[in-house]
Design a protein around this motif. Structure first.
Motif, PDB file in Angstrom:
ATOM      1  N   ASP A 155       0.858  -1.172   0.000  1.00 47.99           N
ATOM      2  CA  ASP A 155       0.000   0.000   0.000  1.00 47.99           C
ATOM      3  C   ASP A 155       0.901   1.230   0.000  1.00 47.99           C
ATOM      4  OD1 ASP A 155      -2.166  -1.673   0.228  1.00 47.99           O
ATOM      5  OD2 ASP A 155      -2.300  -1.474   2.407  1.00 47.99           O
ATOM      6  N   VAL A 156       0.416   2.318  -0.597  1.00 45.97           N
ATOM      7  CA  VAL A 156       1.224   3.533  -0.647  1.00 45.97           C
ATOM      8  C   VAL A 156       0.462   4.691  -0.014  1.00 45.97           C
ATOM      9  CG1 VAL A 156       2.532   2.838  -2.684  1.00 45.97           C
ATOM     10  CG2 VAL A 156       0.421   4.136  -2.968  1.00 45.97           C
ATOM     11  N   GLU A 157       1.224   5.658   0.474  1.00 47.33           N
ATOM     12  CA  GLU A 157       0.662   6.852   1.094  1.00 47.33           C
ATOM     13  C   GLU A 157       0.913   8.050   0.201  1.00 47.33           C
ATOM     14  OE1 GLU A 157       2.825   7.192   4.742  1.00 47.33           O
ATOM     15  OE2 GLU A 157       1.733   5.561   5.698  1.00 47.33           O
ATOM     16  N   LEU A 158      -0.061   8.928   0.133  1.00 46.60           N
ATOM     17  CA  LEU A 158       0.085  10.202  -0.556  1.00 46.60           C
ATOM     18  C   LEU A 158      -0.523  11.279   0.326  1.00 46.60           C
ATOM     19  CD1 LEU A 158      -1.073   8.591  -3.766  1.00 46.60           C
ATOM     20  CD2 LEU A 158       0.807  10.195  -3.878  1.00 46.60           C
ATOM     21  N   THR A 159       0.130  12.415   0.413  1.00 44.58           N
ATOM     22  CA  THR A 159      -0.442  13.554   1.120  1.00 44.58           C
ATOM     23  C   THR A 159      -1.627  14.069   0.307  1.00 44.58           C
ATOM     24  OG1 THR A 159       0.939  15.145  -0.056  1.00 44.58           O
ATOM     25  CG2 THR A 159       1.842  14.213   2.003  1.00 44.58           C
ATOM     26  N   ALA A 160      -2.380  15.007   0.864  1.00 43.90           N
ATOM     27  CA  ALA A 160      -3.490  15.602   0.113  1.00 43.90           C
ATOM     28  C   ALA A 160      -2.973  16.246  -1.173  1.00 43.90           C
ATOM     29  CB  ALA A 160      -4.225  16.628   0.976  1.00 43.90           C
ATOM     30  N   GLY A 161      -1.841  16.928  -1.081  1.00 44.23           N
ATOM     31  CA  GLY A 161      -1.238  17.536  -2.273  1.00 44.23           C
ATOM     32  C   GLY A 161      -0.792  16.484  -3.278  1.00 44.23           C
ATOM     33  N   GLY A 162      -0.245  15.394  -2.773  1.00 40.49           N
ATOM     34  CA  GLY A 162       0.167  14.302  -3.646  1.00 40.49           C
ATOM     35  C   GLY A 162      -1.012  13.656  -4.346  1.00 40.49           C
ATOM     36  N   LEU A 163      -2.127  13.491  -3.616  1.00 42.76           N
ATOM     37  CA  LEU A 163      -3.344  12.943  -4.218  1.00 42.76           C
ATOM     38  C   LEU A 163      -3.879  13.860  -5.323  1.00 42.76           C
ATOM     39  CD1 LEU A 163      -5.155  11.636  -1.026  1.00 42.76           C
ATOM     40  CD2 LEU A 163      -4.365  10.248  -2.957  1.00 42.76           C
ATOM     41  N   ARG A 164      -3.874  15.178  -5.044  1.00 41.41           N
ATOM     42  CA  ARG A 164      -4.343  16.129  -6.067  1.00 41.41           C
ATOM     43  C   ARG A 164      -3.436  16.097  -7.304  1.00 41.41           C
ATOM     44  NH1 ARG A 164      -5.341  18.942  -1.311  1.00 41.41           N
ATOM     45  NH2 ARG A 164      -7.568  19.233  -0.948  1.00 41.41           N
ATOM     46  N   ASN A 165      -2.136  16.000  -7.069  1.00 40.74           N
ATOM     47  CA  ASN A 165      -1.194  15.939  -8.188  1.00 40.74           C
ATOM     48  C   ASN A 165      -1.426  14.677  -9.022  1.00 40.74           C
ATOM     49  OD1 ASN A 165       1.078  16.708  -9.788  1.00 40.74           O
ATOM     50  ND2 ASN A 165       2.383  15.373  -8.557  1.00 40.74           N
ATOM     51  N   LEU A 166      -1.589  13.526  -8.337  1.00 40.22           N
ATOM     52  CA  LEU A 166      -1.860  12.277  -9.044  1.00 40.22           C
ATOM     53  C   LEU A 166      -3.177  12.371  -9.814  1.00 40.22           C
ATOM     54  CD1 LEU A 166      -1.308   9.309  -9.733  1.00 40.22           C
ATOM     55  CD2 LEU A 166      -2.365   8.703  -7.538  1.00 40.22           C
ATOM     56  N   ALA A 167      -4.214  12.907  -9.175  1.00 38.63           N
ATOM     57  CA  ALA A 167      -5.518  13.037  -9.840  1.00 38.63           C
ATOM     58  C   ALA A 167      -5.414  13.932 -11.075  1.00 38.63           C
ATOM     59  CB  ALA A 167      -6.550  13.591  -8.859  1.00 38.63           C
ATOM     60  N   ARG A 168      -4.702  15.046 -10.956  1.00 37.87           N
ATOM     61  CA  ARG A 168      -4.528  15.964 -12.100  1.00 37.87           C
ATOM     62  C   ARG A 168      -3.825  15.260 -13.250  1.00 37.87           C
ATOM     63  NH1 ARG A 168      -0.302  18.540 -13.845  1.00 37.87           N
ATOM     64  NH2 ARG A 168       0.881  18.203 -11.943  1.00 37.87           N
ATOM     65  N   LYS A 169      -2.739  14.555 -12.922  1.00 40.09           N
ATOM     66  CA  LYS A 169      -1.971  13.880 -13.969  1.00 40.09           C
ATOM     67  C   LYS A 169      -2.765  12.742 -14.604  1.00 40.09           C
ATOM     68  CE  LYS A 169       2.656  15.111 -12.502  1.00 40.09           C
ATOM     69  NZ  LYS A 169       4.019  14.622 -12.368  1.00 40.09           N
ATOM     70  N   LEU A 170      -3.552  12.024 -13.813  1.00 40.56           N
ATOM     71  CA  LEU A 170      -4.366  10.947 -14.377  1.00 40.56           C
ATOM     72  C   LEU A 170      -5.496  11.503 -15.243  1.00 40.56           C
ATOM     73  CD1 LEU A 170      -4.486   8.361 -11.453  1.00 40.56           C
ATOM     74  CD2 LEU A 170      -3.153   8.241 -13.573  1.00 40.56           C
ATOM     75  N   ARG A 171      -6.067  12.662 -14.868  1.00 35.05           N
ATOM     76  CA  ARG A 171      -7.074  13.312 -15.716  1.00 35.05           C
ATOM     77  C   ARG A 171      -6.452  13.714 -17.051  1.00 35.05           C
ATOM     78  NH1 ARG A 171      -8.787  15.612 -11.091  1.00 35.05           N
ATOM     79  NH2 ARG A 171      -7.671  17.548 -11.463  1.00 35.05           N
ATOM     80  N   GLU A 172      -5.239  14.271 -17.001  1.00 30.52           N
ATOM     81  CA  GLU A 172      -4.549  14.652 -18.232  1.00 30.52           C
ATOM     82  C   GLU A 172      -4.276  13.427 -19.104  1.00 30.52           C
ATOM     83  OE1 GLU A 172      -1.061  16.715 -16.864  1.00 30.52           O
ATOM     84  OE2 GLU A 172      -2.197  18.514 -16.315  1.00 30.52           O
ATOM     85  N   LEU A 173      -3.885  12.328 -18.477  1.00 36.09           N
ATOM     86  CA  LEU A 173      -3.647  11.086 -19.213  1.00 36.09           C
ATOM     87  C   LEU A 173      -4.946  10.597 -19.852  1.00 36.09           C
ATOM     88  CD1 LEU A 173      -1.781   8.699 -19.995  1.00 36.09           C
ATOM     89  CD2 LEU A 173      -2.371   7.664 -17.800  1.00 36.09           C
ATOM     90  N   ALA A 174      -6.054  10.624 -19.107  1.00 33.28           N
ATOM     91  CA  ALA A 174      -7.348  10.203 -19.654  1.00 33.28           C
ATOM     92  C   ALA A 174      -7.749  11.070 -20.830  1.00 33.28           C
ATOM     93  CB  ALA A 174      -8.411  10.235 -18.556  1.00 33.28           C
ATOM     94  N   ASP A 175      -7.567  12.397 -20.711  1.00 29.18           N
ATOM     95  CA  ASP A 175      -7.888  13.306 -21.816  1.00 29.18           C
ATOM     96  C   ASP A 175      -7.028  12.976 -23.043  1.00 29.18           C
ATOM     97  OD1 ASP A 175      -9.738  14.572 -20.206  1.00 29.18           O
ATOM     98  OD2 ASP A 175      -8.436  16.282 -19.742  1.00 29.18           O
ATOM     99  N   MET A 176      -5.754  12.694 -22.797  1.00 30.19           N
ATOM    100  CA  MET A 176      -4.847  12.405 -23.902  1.00 30.19           C
ATOM    101  C   MET A 176      -5.270  11.142 -24.660  1.00 30.19           C
ATOM    102  SD  MET A 176      -0.755  11.700 -23.797  1.00 30.19           S
ATOM    103  CE  MET A 176      -0.980  10.026 -23.165  1.00 30.19           C
ATOM    104  N   VAL A 177      -5.578  10.055 -23.935  1.00 31.89           N
ATOM    105  CA  VAL A 177      -5.920   8.816 -24.626  1.00 31.89           C
ATOM    106  C   VAL A 177      -7.316   8.882 -25.242  1.00 31.89           C
ATOM    107  CG1 VAL A 177      -4.323   7.375 -23.306  1.00 31.89           C
ATOM    108  CG2 VAL A 177      -6.687   7.559 -22.560  1.00 31.89           C
ATOM    109  N   GLU A 178      -8.149   9.808 -24.790  1.00 34.45           N
ATOM    110  CA  GLU A 178      -9.473  10.010 -25.396  1.00 34.45           C
ATOM    111  C   GLU A 178      -9.413  10.825 -26.675  1.00 34.45           C
ATOM    112  OE1 GLU A 178     -13.206  10.053 -22.313  1.00 34.45           O
ATOM    113  OE2 GLU A 178     -12.141  11.906 -22.661  1.00 34.45           O
ATOM    114  N   GLU A 179      -8.326  11.571 -26.846  1.00 38.85           N
ATOM    115  CA  GLU A 179      -8.173  12.458 -28.003  1.00 38.85           C
ATOM    116  C   GLU A 179      -8.441  11.690 -29.302  1.00 38.85           C
ATOM    117  OE1 GLU A 179      -3.878  13.134 -29.954  1.00 38.85           O
ATOM    118  OE2 GLU A 179      -4.234  14.323 -28.166  1.00 38.85           O
ATOM    119  N   ALA A 180      -9.111  12.354 -30.214  1.00 41.59           N
ATOM    120  CA  ALA A 180      -9.420  11.709 -31.509  1.00 41.59           C
ATOM    121  C   ALA A 180      -8.130  11.428 -32.266  1.00 41.59           C
ATOM    122  CB  ALA A 180     -10.325  12.602 -32.331  1.00 41.59           C
ATOM    123  N   PRO A 181      -8.085  10.291 -32.987  1.00 41.33           N
ATOM    124  CA  PRO A 181      -6.870   9.937 -33.732  1.00 41.33           C
ATOM    125  C   PRO A 181      -6.546  10.922 -34.841  1.00 41.33           C
ATOM    126  CG  PRO A 181      -8.499   8.151 -33.825  1.00 41.33           C
ATOM    127  CD  PRO A 181      -9.098   9.287 -33.079  1.00 41.33           C
TER     128      PRO A 181
END
Length: 171
Positions: A145-171
């Motif tokens: 199991d891993v620990e993330l601070t509140a700031g770390g969680l927000r950073n991970l969430a932001r980066k994962l949202r960006e990744l989701a947007d990127m892979v959703e992008e039209a070809p």
């Protein structure tokens, strides 16, 4: 001049030109050591100047980014975020594209050891059926199991949202 590109070392191929401290060298051989209890994940590259008979070759970790040119496999139908290619599937029938990897630092809950949680986008095209899949990869070389601070969680969430947007992008 050939297009230069950075790719992860585990995707190097014979025939590709690799930039080394000795300059550009054509890859003549590759030896891959998968991670197990006795060795780390490692790729050894052999070139005319560092061949198997007279040297230990050039050694890289799997995820080391290396500069290549020449016969780097590339496709015109890749997504805009593609930085590397490889073939996969049981009969190598899949053409895969990967984005540049990103990561966040996490801390193992039980040990307090800092680790990197890596992630990147992938596109898989089945060459037999034409089926296209886009998804994100989250790499976890640890099972704790891993620990993330509140700031770390927000950073991970932001980066994962960006990744989701990127892979959703039209070809």
């Amino acid at each position: 001049m050939s297009q230069e590109r950075q790719i992860r070392a585990q995707f190097l191929q014979v025939g590709t030109q690799l930039f080394t401290p000795d300059g550009w060298q054509k890859i003549r051989g590759i030896l891959v050591h998968a991670e197990d209890e006795k060795s780390l994940d490692q790729v050894t590259i052999y070139t005319p100047q560092r061949d198997m008979d007279r040297s230990n070759g050039w050694t890289f970790r799997f995820n080391d980014l290396v500069l290549t040119r020449g016969d780097v496999p590339g496709e015109d139908d890749c997504p805009s975020w593609c930085v590397e290619h490889y073939r996969g599937g049981d009969r190598l029938q899949e053409k895969n594209c990967s984005s540049f990897p990103d990561a966040v630092t996490v801390v193992e809950a039980c040990t307090g050891i800092e680790r990197e949680l890596g992630f990147w986008g992938e596109q898989r095209v089945n060459r037999e059926t034409g089926t296209v899949e886009r998804f994100g990869i989250i790499e976890s070389k640890f099972l704790e199991d891993v620990e993330l601070t509140a700031g770390g969680l927000r950073n991970l969430a932001r980066k994962l949202r960006e990744l989701a947007d990127m892979v959703e992008e039209a070809p």
